[in-house]
Design a protein around this motif. Structure first.
Motif, PDB file in Angstrom:
ATOM      1  N   TRP A   1     -12.359   3.661 -12.653  1.00  0.00           N
ATOM      2  CA  TRP A   1     -12.497   3.511 -11.538  1.00  0.00           C
ATOM      3  C   TRP A   1     -11.559   1.846 -11.052  1.00  0.00           C
ATOM      4  CZ3 TRP A   1     -16.703   3.314  -7.271  1.00  0.00           C
ATOM      5  CH2 TRP A   1     -17.375   4.479  -7.121  1.00  0.00           C
ATOM      6  N   SER A   2     -10.252   2.765 -12.319  1.00  0.00           N
ATOM      7  CA  SER A   2      -9.044   1.510 -12.171  1.00  0.00           C
ATOM      8  C   SER A   2      -8.168   1.790 -11.271  1.00  0.00           C
ATOM      9  CB  SER A   2      -8.567   1.341 -13.562  1.00  0.00           C
ATOM     10  OG  SER A   2      -8.271   2.918 -13.780  1.00  0.00           O
ATOM     11  N   LEU A   3      -7.359   0.820 -10.445  1.00  0.00           N
ATOM     12  CA  LEU A   3      -6.718   1.290  -9.290  1.00  0.00           C
ATOM     13  C   LEU A   3      -5.341   2.233 -10.914  1.00  0.00           C
ATOM     14  CD1 LEU A   3      -4.778  -2.424  -9.788  1.00  0.00           C
ATOM     15  CD2 LEU A   3      -5.262  -0.646  -7.335  1.00  0.00           C
TER      16      LEU A   3
ATOM     17  N   SER B   1     -13.871   2.321  -3.744  1.00  0.00           N
ATOM     18  CA  SER B   1     -13.844   1.122  -3.778  1.00  0.00           C
ATOM     19  C   SER B   1     -12.092   1.215  -2.965  1.00  0.00           C
ATOM     20  CB  SER B   1     -13.938   0.587  -5.254  1.00  0.00           C
ATOM     21  OG  SER B   1     -12.203   0.433  -5.627  1.00  0.00           O
ATOM     22  N   ASP B   2     -11.790  -0.418  -2.770  1.00  0.00           N
ATOM     23  CA  ASP B   2     -10.595  -0.854  -2.199  1.00  0.00           C
ATOM     24  C   ASP B   2      -9.520  -0.797  -3.835  1.00  0.00           C
ATOM     25  OD1 ASP B   2     -11.262  -1.132   0.485  1.00  0.00           O
ATOM     26  OD2 ASP B   2     -12.208  -3.603   0.486  1.00  0.00           O
ATOM     27  N   THR B   3     -10.034  -0.779  -4.658  1.00  0.00           N
ATOM     28  CA  THR B   3      -8.990  -1.165  -6.138  1.00  0.00           C
ATOM     29  C   THR B   3      -8.814   0.599  -5.785  1.00  0.00           C
ATOM     30  OG1 THR B   3     -10.806  -2.596  -6.811  1.00  0.00           O
ATOM     31  CG2 THR B   3      -9.460  -1.234  -8.039  1.00  0.00           C
TER      32      THR B   3
ATOM     33  N   ILE C   1      -6.346   1.052  -3.435  1.00  0.00           N
ATOM     34  CA  ILE C   1      -5.042   0.235  -3.580  1.00  0.00           C
ATOM     35  C   ILE C   1      -4.098   1.184  -4.160  1.00  0.00           C
ATOM     36  CG2 ILE C   1      -3.691  -1.438  -4.355  1.00  0.00           C
ATOM     37  CD1 ILE C   1      -5.985  -3.258  -3.882  1.00  0.00           C
TER      38      ILE C   1
ATOM     39  N   ASN D   1     -15.437  -1.609   0.489  1.00  0.00           N
ATOM     40  CA  ASN D   1     -15.976  -3.047   0.182  1.00  0.00           C
ATOM     41  C   ASN D   1     -15.285  -3.762   1.298  1.00  0.00           C
ATOM     42  OD1 ASN D   1     -17.072  -1.386  -2.305  1.00  0.00           O
ATOM     43  ND2 ASN D   1     -15.439  -1.694  -3.508  1.00  0.00           N
TER      44      ASN D   1
ATOM     45  N   MET E   1     -12.979  -5.533   0.616  1.00  0.00           N
ATOM     46  CA  MET E   1     -12.280  -7.103  -0.561  1.00  0.00           C
ATOM     47  C   MET E   1     -11.221  -8.106   0.056  1.00  0.00           C
ATOM     48  SD  MET E   1      -9.659  -4.802  -3.803  1.00  0.00           S
ATOM     49  CE  MET E   1      -8.702  -6.303  -3.791  1.00  0.00           C
TER      50      MET E   1
END
Length: 184
Positions: free
Chosen positions: A120-122, A146-148, A151, A174, A176
């Protein structure tokens, strides 16, 4: 652990924990509450969480009703941790399960647009979207768990010479704090 059971009236489990493992580790703790995670097997514990399945269905309906048919999903399974900190079996993440079911219900599910991610990383989101777009798969919207992830997806869309939201709309979860400073 004995001190916790002797002194605590309850336990708040924040994260993805196996409820039976928590019960085994803290059998005398009278009140246990899970936050942001619904255990698959629940021995009578309380749960406080968002209805992520409902939010996912709403996101799909919004995108679909405004013209999107090729909606990519970024997210996937979630590690469930035992009370001893060891990774246990994977649990199907609520947003991912709702995405598949609802996209099938409206006749738009495309398995190639389901992107299960591990970290779940950028970077992982960026690579997944970059590869999908480079492969020529049609995408007109992205739902990121997620917002991450959103992005990372937006950067991949931009690097592919496309615009957000002009060519591909991106929706994240999220809200964020830093999301308010992104463009668009």
């Amino acid at each position: 652990r004995a001190r916790i059971e002797a002194e605590a009236d309850g336990l708040i489990a924040i994260g993805s924990f196996d409820a039976l493992s928590v019960r085994a580790a803290f059998p005398e703790t009278p009140h246990v509450v899970f936050v942001d995670f619904v255990p698959e097997v629940n021995p009578g514990y309380d749960v406080v969480h968002m209805d992520l399945a409902h939010a996912t269905r709403n996101a799909i309906d919004y995108l679909h009703e405004s013209g999107s048919e090729h909606i990519l999903f970024l997210g996937g399974p979630r590690n469930v941790t035992s009370s001893h900190g060891k990774a246990a079996a994977f649990s199907q993440e609520e947003r991912a399960a709702a995405f598949v079911a609802h996209m099938q219900d409206i006749g738009c599910f495309e398995p190639s647009l389901m992107m299960p991610l591990c970290s779940w990383s950028l970077e992982e989101a960026y690579e997944a979207v970059r590869g999908t777009l480079a492969g020529g798969t049609p995408v007109d919207a992205i739902i990121a768990a997620s917002d991450t992830l959103a992005i990372g997806a937006m950067r991949a869309v931009s690097d592919a010479g496309r615009s957000v939201p002009g060519d591909i709309r991106v929706l994240g979860f999220n809200d964020m704090k830093g999301a308010a400073y992104l463009h668009p």
